[in-house]
Design a protein around this motif. Structure first.
Motif, PDB file in Angstrom:
ATOM      1  N   ASN A  71       0.793  -1.228   0.000  1.00 32.00           N
ATOM      2  CA  ASN A  71       0.000   0.000   0.000  1.00 32.00           C
ATOM      3  C   ASN A  71       0.821   1.271   0.000  1.00 32.00           C
ATOM      4  O   ASN A  71       0.355   2.306  -0.483  1.00 32.00           O
ATOM      5  CB  ASN A  71      -0.947   0.019   1.212  1.00 32.00           C
ATOM      6  CG  ASN A  71      -2.117  -0.922   1.048  1.00 32.00           C
ATOM      7  OD1 ASN A  71      -3.070  -0.614   0.359  1.00 32.00           O
ATOM      8  ND2 ASN A  71      -2.039  -2.084   1.681  1.00 32.00           N
ATOM      9  N   TYR A  72       2.029   1.235   0.569  1.00 37.09           N
ATOM     10  CA  TYR A  72       2.764   2.474   0.771  1.00 37.09           C
ATOM     11  C   TYR A  72       4.152   2.521   0.144  1.00 37.09           C
ATOM     12  O   TYR A  72       4.765   3.579   0.129  1.00 37.09           O
ATOM     13  CB  TYR A  72       2.905   2.753   2.286  1.00 37.09           C
ATOM     14  CG  TYR A  72       1.578   2.873   2.993  1.00 37.09           C
ATOM     15  CD1 TYR A  72       0.742   3.952   2.767  1.00 37.09           C
ATOM     16  CD2 TYR A  72       1.159   1.887   3.883  1.00 37.09           C
ATOM     17  CE1 TYR A  72      -0.488   4.064   3.417  1.00 37.09           C
ATOM     18  CE2 TYR A  72      -0.059   1.986   4.537  1.00 37.09           C
ATOM     19  CZ  TYR A  72      -0.873   3.081   4.298  1.00 37.09           C
ATOM     20  OH  TYR A  72      -2.079   3.176   4.945  1.00 37.09           O
ATOM     21  N   LEU A  73       4.669   1.415  -0.334  1.00 36.86           N
ATOM     22  CA  LEU A  73       6.018   1.445  -0.883  1.00 36.86           C
ATOM     23  C   LEU A  73       5.963   2.026  -2.287  1.00 36.86           C
ATOM     24  O   LEU A  73       5.769   1.322  -3.287  1.00 36.86           O
ATOM     25  CB  LEU A  73       6.635   0.049  -0.878  1.00 36.86           C
ATOM     26  CG  LEU A  73       8.145   0.013  -1.148  1.00 36.86           C
ATOM     27  CD1 LEU A  73       8.891   0.954  -0.218  1.00 36.86           C
ATOM     28  CD2 LEU A  73       8.684  -1.386  -1.012  1.00 36.86           C
ATOM     29  N   ASP A  74       6.134   3.329  -2.346  1.00 32.14           N
ATOM     30  CA  ASP A  74       6.050   4.070  -3.599  1.00 32.14           C
ATOM     31  C   ASP A  74       7.345   3.906  -4.393  1.00 32.14           C
ATOM     32  O   ASP A  74       8.444   3.839  -3.828  1.00 32.14           O
ATOM     33  CB  ASP A  74       5.809   5.551  -3.264  1.00 32.14           C
ATOM     34  CG  ASP A  74       5.711   6.409  -4.485  1.00 32.14           C
ATOM     35  OD1 ASP A  74       4.630   6.466  -5.085  1.00 32.14           O
ATOM     36  OD2 ASP A  74       6.735   7.037  -4.830  1.00 32.14           O
ATOM     37  N   ALA A  83       9.741   6.788  -3.775  1.00 29.86           N
ATOM     38  CA  ALA A  83      10.368   6.677  -2.463  1.00 29.86           C
ATOM     39  C   ALA A  83      11.454   5.605  -2.476  1.00 29.86           C
ATOM     40  O   ALA A  83      12.536   5.788  -1.904  1.00 29.86           O
ATOM     41  CB  ALA A  83       9.310   6.343  -1.405  1.00 29.86           C
ATOM     42  N   LEU A  84      11.182   4.481  -3.130  1.00 25.94           N
ATOM     43  CA  LEU A  84      12.169   3.404  -3.205  1.00 25.94           C
ATOM     44  C   LEU A  84      13.432   3.875  -3.920  1.00 25.94           C
ATOM     45  O   LEU A  84      14.559   3.606  -3.469  1.00 25.94           O
ATOM     46  CB  LEU A  84      11.566   2.202  -3.926  1.00 25.94           C
ATOM     47  CG  LEU A  84      12.459   0.960  -4.011  1.00 25.94           C
ATOM     48  CD1 LEU A  84      12.817   0.453  -2.627  1.00 25.94           C
ATOM     49  CD2 LEU A  84      11.753  -0.145  -4.815  1.00 25.94           C
ATOM     50  N   VAL A 120      17.141   4.174  -2.153  1.00 22.28           N
ATOM     51  CA  VAL A 120      18.297   3.455  -2.693  1.00 22.28           C
ATOM     52  C   VAL A 120      19.447   4.428  -2.930  1.00 22.28           C
ATOM     53  O   VAL A 120      20.612   4.155  -2.576  1.00 22.28           O
ATOM     54  CB  VAL A 120      17.922   2.723  -3.999  1.00 22.28           C
ATOM     55  CG1 VAL A 120      19.175   2.210  -4.703  1.00 22.28           C
ATOM     56  CG2 VAL A 120      16.971   1.567  -3.692  1.00 22.28           C
ATOM     57  N   GLU A 121      19.145   5.589  -3.503  1.00 17.58           N
ATOM     58  CA  GLU A 121      20.180   6.599  -3.730  1.00 17.58           C
ATOM     59  C   GLU A 121      20.770   7.075  -2.404  1.00 17.58           C
ATOM     60  O   GLU A 121      21.986   7.293  -2.288  1.00 17.58           O
ATOM     61  CB  GLU A 121      19.593   7.772  -4.500  1.00 17.58           C
ATOM     62  CG  GLU A 121      19.222   7.433  -5.944  1.00 17.58           C
ATOM     63  CD  GLU A 121      18.558   8.598  -6.648  1.00 17.58           C
ATOM     64  OE1 GLU A 121      18.333   9.644  -5.999  1.00 17.58           O
ATOM     65  OE2 GLU A 121      18.240   8.457  -7.850  1.00 17.58           O
ATOM     66  N   VAL A 174       7.311  13.625   1.208  1.00 16.44           N
ATOM     67  CA  VAL A 174       7.436  13.204   2.603  1.00 16.44           C
ATOM     68  C   VAL A 174       6.387  12.154   2.979  1.00 16.44           C
ATOM     69  O   VAL A 174       6.662  11.248   3.778  1.00 16.44           O
ATOM     70  CB  VAL A 174       7.346  14.426   3.554  1.00 16.44           C
ATOM     71  CG1 VAL A 174       5.952  15.056   3.508  1.00 16.44           C
ATOM     72  CG2 VAL A 174       7.720  14.027   4.974  1.00 16.44           C
ATOM     73  N   GLN A 175       5.201  12.213   2.382  1.00 12.36           N
ATOM     74  CA  GLN A 175       4.146  11.269   2.752  1.00 12.36           C
ATOM     75  C   GLN A 175       4.403   9.855   2.227  1.00 12.36           C
ATOM     76  O   GLN A 175       3.784   8.902   2.704  1.00 12.36           O
ATOM     77  CB  GLN A 175       2.793  11.771   2.253  1.00 12.36           C
ATOM     78  CG  GLN A 175       2.333  13.034   2.968  1.00 12.36           C
ATOM     79  CD  GLN A 175       0.890  13.376   2.645  1.00 12.36           C
ATOM     80  OE1 GLN A 175      -0.017  12.577   2.854  1.00 12.36           O
ATOM     81  NE2 GLN A 175       0.675  14.564   2.125  1.00 12.36           N
ATOM     82  N   VAL A 176       5.270   9.710   1.252  1.00 13.43           N
ATOM     83  CA  VAL A 176       5.638   8.364   0.790  1.00 13.43           C
ATOM     84  C   VAL A 176       6.999   7.944   1.350  1.00 13.43           C
ATOM     85  O   VAL A 176       7.261   6.752   1.529  1.00 13.43           O
ATOM     86  CB  VAL A 176       5.640   8.269  -0.751  1.00 13.43           C
ATOM     87  CG1 VAL A 176       4.232   8.439  -1.285  1.00 13.43           C
ATOM     88  CG2 VAL A 176       6.586   9.287  -1.379  1.00 13.43           C
ATOM     89  N   LEU A 177       7.839   8.928   1.642  1.00 16.04           N
ATOM     90  CA  LEU A 177       9.154   8.603   2.194  1.00 16.04           C
ATOM     91  C   LEU A 177       9.066   8.075   3.617  1.00 16.04           C
ATOM     92  O   LEU A 177       9.774   7.128   3.984  1.00 16.04           O
ATOM     93  CB  LEU A 177      10.057   9.840   2.179  1.00 16.04           C
ATOM     94  CG  LEU A 177      10.896  10.093   0.934  1.00 16.04           C
ATOM     95  CD1 LEU A 177      11.693  11.379   1.087  1.00 16.04           C
ATOM     96  CD2 LEU A 177      11.825   8.915   0.663  1.00 16.04           C
TER      97      LEU A 177
END
Length: 343
Positions: free
Chosen positions: A78-81, A84-85, A89-90, A104-107
């Motif tokens: 549901n939340y791993l955008d 954001a991924l 990784v970076e 910020v809401q997905v991070l």
């Protein structure tokens, strides 16, 4: 057995004379049977929508089943955008990440899922700096959903401290009952007068009157009606149909009116509703009454402000006196009796 007892042909024994309009049926083992069927689908790789790879093995499954069984998978699906991924990784390679209002809401949930605590804390600090009357309730709800304790506490305190502005926002009108109750029941609610709390409650109820009207008595007990002015009680509270037409509210209104009309009984009528709210950050003030210089005609009342570390004059009395009695009522300080001296 007679024909009457047997019933008419084609009618089951004991059938009612009135037609049956509905019949409720339930299958106790429906959930287990359904899961067994889904497990067979999984075993045959049918209707699967996720492939989990671990080493050389891959496992096919259904997202909804995994999400229902595991909070980890629920958050992942549901939340791993994808953005954001990529950012996380970076960050893993560079140690740098730019947090903005847009990401910020997905991070925050992604960093929580991947246990990247430093990014999670940075997201919480970013949101703390963004707190505003227009968004603090949304941030509080977001913090609660993702178990961010400090962010939830800070945003809740911000909402209490800025309630006059917060209660006029769309976020406030959309709050569920329990969260409204949590706000207005707080002794630390910061309002210039209790009239603001009453108005906020009525506005919230009228925003969805059919569903919320039942909550009027429950919320009104947290409004400190005895601290309202007598004019407001008669012109606004008593005139409000939601209060007037609800018998459960009458004793609260009567209590407030008694507090005004029978001042000699205020000690008996004392309750949490008769106490002034104490917002966080309010500092005590020290008042000194009486005295003055040896040659002064009038006695001074002075106040010590701990924020400025200074004494300042407040008022003067007709003559100097000592051993006076002092009490406060509402926003007034009364000095009575004492010994007149130095005249």
């Amino acid at each position: 057995m007679s024909a009457t007892e047997m019933g008419t042909p084609g009618t089951p024994l004991g059938s009612p004379t009135q037609p049956i309009t509905h019949h409720f049926h339930t299958t106790p083992d429906h959930a287990s049977v359904a899961l067994q069927a889904m497990n067979k689908l999984r075993a045959n790789s049918q209707l699967c929508d996720i492939e989990l790879v671990a080493g050389a093995a891959s496992v096919f499954a259904h997202r909804v089943v995994l999400a229902a069984a595991s909070a980890y998978f629920h958050v992942m699906f549901n939340y791993l955008d994808s953005l954001a991924l990529q950012l996380l990784v970076e960050y893993s390679y560079t140690g740098d990440i730019i947090i903005t209002e847009d990401n910020v809401q997905v991070l925050l949930p992604a960093s929580s899922l991947l246990q990247m605590s430093s990014v999670r804390e940075a997201c919480c600090k970013f949101l703390m700096r963004q707190l505003h009357p227009s968004n603090c309730l949304g941030i509080r709800s977001f913090a609660d959903a993702h178990s961010c304790g400090e962010l939830h506490t800070r945003s809740h305190k911000f909402a209490l401290q800025n309630f006059p502005e917060v209660c006029g926002t769309e976020e406030f009108l959309l709050l569920p009952y329990k969260q409204v109750e949590e706000l207005i029941s707080s002794p630390h609610l910061n309002v210039p007068c209790e009239e603001k709390v009453f108005t906020a409650v009525i506005s919230w109820v009228k925003h969805d009157l059919p569903a919320r009207q039942k909550h009027v008595p429950e919320l009104l007990k947290y409004v400190r009606l005895p601290l309202l002015s007598r004019d407001f009680l008669t012109s606004n509270v008593d005139a409000e149909p939601l209060v007037r037409e609800n018998a459960s509210c009458h004793h609260l209104l009567l209590e407030a009116l008694k507090y005004h009309l029978l001042p000699e009984q205020r000690a008996v009528l004392a309750s949490p509703r008769t106490q002034e709210r104490q917002p966080d950050g309010v500092k005590p003030y020290l008042f000194a009454c009486g005295g003055g210089s040896l040659f002064a005609i009038h006695s001074e009342v002075e106040c010590y402000n701990p924020r400025t570390d200074r004494w300042m004059p407040v008022a003067s009395m007709n003559y100097r006196r000592s051993r006076a009695g002092v009490t406060s009522l509402g926003r007034y300080l009364y000095v009575m009796g004492g010994l007149r001296w130095g005249v």
